[in-house]
Design an enzyme around this catalytic site. Sequence first.
Site, mmCIF file in Angstrom:
data_model
loop_
_atom_site.group_PDB
_atom_site.id
_atom_site.type_symbol
_atom_site.label_atom_id
_atom_site.label_comp_id
_atom_site.label_asym_id
_atom_site.label_seq_id
_atom_site.Cartn_x
_atom_site.Cartn_y
_atom_site.Cartn_z
ATOM 1 N N PHE A 85 0.843 -1.195 0.000
ATOM 2 C CA PHE A 85 0.000 0.000 0.000
ATOM 3 C C PHE A 85 0.882 1.251 0.000
ATOM 4 C CE2 PHE A 85 -2.573 3.364 1.673
ATOM 5 C CZ PHE A 85 -3.888 3.077 1.352
ATOM 6 N N CYS A 86 1.886 1.287 0.902
ATOM 7 C CA CYS A 86 2.757 2.461 1.001
ATOM 8 C C CYS A 86 3.713 2.560 -0.183
ATOM 9 C CB CYS A 86 3.528 2.433 2.313
ATOM 10 S SG CYS A 86 2.493 2.710 3.770
ATOM 11 N N VAL A 87 4.172 1.428 -0.698
ATOM 12 C CA VAL A 87 5.024 1.461 -1.892
ATOM 13 C C VAL A 87 4.264 2.121 -3.034
ATOM 14 C CG1 VAL A 87 6.167 0.066 -3.653
ATOM 15 C CG2 VAL A 87 6.426 -0.528 -1.239
ATOM 16 N N HIS A 90 3.726 5.972 -2.459
ATOM 17 C CA HIS A 90 4.903 6.832 -2.586
ATOM 18 C C HIS A 90 5.560 6.718 -3.959
ATOM 19 C CE1 HIS A 90 4.491 8.615 1.281
ATOM 20 N NE2 HIS A 90 3.968 7.453 1.633
#
Length: 335
Positions: A85-87, A90
Site C-alpha cells: 500500500f505504502c510502496v 509513494h
Amino acid sequence: MPTPYRYVTPVPTEAAAGLIAQVYAQIASDFGMARMPLFLTLSPAPEVLAPTWAMLRESLLAGQAPRAAKEVVATGVSLANKCPFCVDAHTVLLHATGEHELAETVARGEKPSDPEHARLFAWATGTATSGQAPPCPPGHAAELIGTALAFHFINRMVSSLLTDDLLPAGLQRSRLVRGLGGRALARTVRRRLPQGEALPLLRGLPSGPVPAWAAGTPAGTAFAALLAAAGEGVHLLGDTAREAVVEAVADWDGEHPALSGWPSGPLADVAPAQRPAARLALLAALAPYRVTDADVAAWREAGGGRSDADLVRLLAFGAITAVRRIEAALAVPAS
C-alpha cells in the site's frame, strides 16, 4: 463499494470535530488529499493520529532536503517492510516530483541510476539491520532519519489495518495510473512547506525527550510525541505479555520472522488470556502483514469487546516498540 479498512470504522471527515477535525484539515491543505486511508483508520485514537501526522509532515513534507530524496527513503523503507500500500502511494508521489523513471525503478525494487538516490535507497532498505547514518549532507540528516522512522511506524499500522489496495482492484499498480495520479498531485507535492505547523496539534498530548539526531527540529518534537503516545498502548497488555513482546523485539535481528513456530515461540510463557493481545502487538512490531481476522477476533473476545480505539493503541504500541529498536540500532549522532 469495498473499502481499504479492515478492522476499524474511521471517523468520517464530515463528522470530525476537535483534534480529529484539525488534523484532517491540515492533511487536506498540506498533502492535497481530503481522505487519506491511513489517517482515517487512526482516527478512533486521536492521540495517536495527531503525532503520526505531525511526524510525517515535519519529516517528509517540510524542511530543506529534496522531496524526491525523501520519497526514495519512504518507498525504500516500505519495500523492506513488505507494505505494498505504502510502496504504491509513494511511487505516485515520486511521479508527482517529476521523477518518473526513478519512481518506477524504486517501485520495482531496483537500484536507481543516480548515485545519490542509489545510496539513499540502499540505506533506506537496510535501516532495520544496518545501523548507519544516512548518506546525505548533515543538514538533511534529521529529515531523512525522521522519514525512515516515520515509515517504519506507518508501514506497520497500514499493514495491520488496511488492505493492500490503494485504489479499487489494484489500479494503482498500473504505471499509467501512477503517472496520472502523480501529475494530479504535482503542484501540491512541489510546494515547500514551512516547518513546525503541525506542532500545535500536539498541545496537551504526552511527550518526552527529543532524540539527539533531531535536536532542535520540529521532526524531533513530533517523534518524541509519537513515542510517548504510541507507548501508552502498553497498558492494554498484562505484565507477562508486555515483557514477552519487549524481549522478542529486543532480540530481533531486523529480518522478517520465520513462518514456522512464530510468534508462538516467543509467547509460550504468556498466560492464555493475555496471549491474543500479545500476539497482535508482536505481529504489529515484526510482521504486521500477518495480522488476520482471527487474530483480531480472538483479541476482541478475550477482552470482552475491545473498542476500535483500543485496537489502534495496541497496534501502535507494537509498532513503536519496533521503531525504538530500529532507532537505537541506527546509533546516529546529533547533526
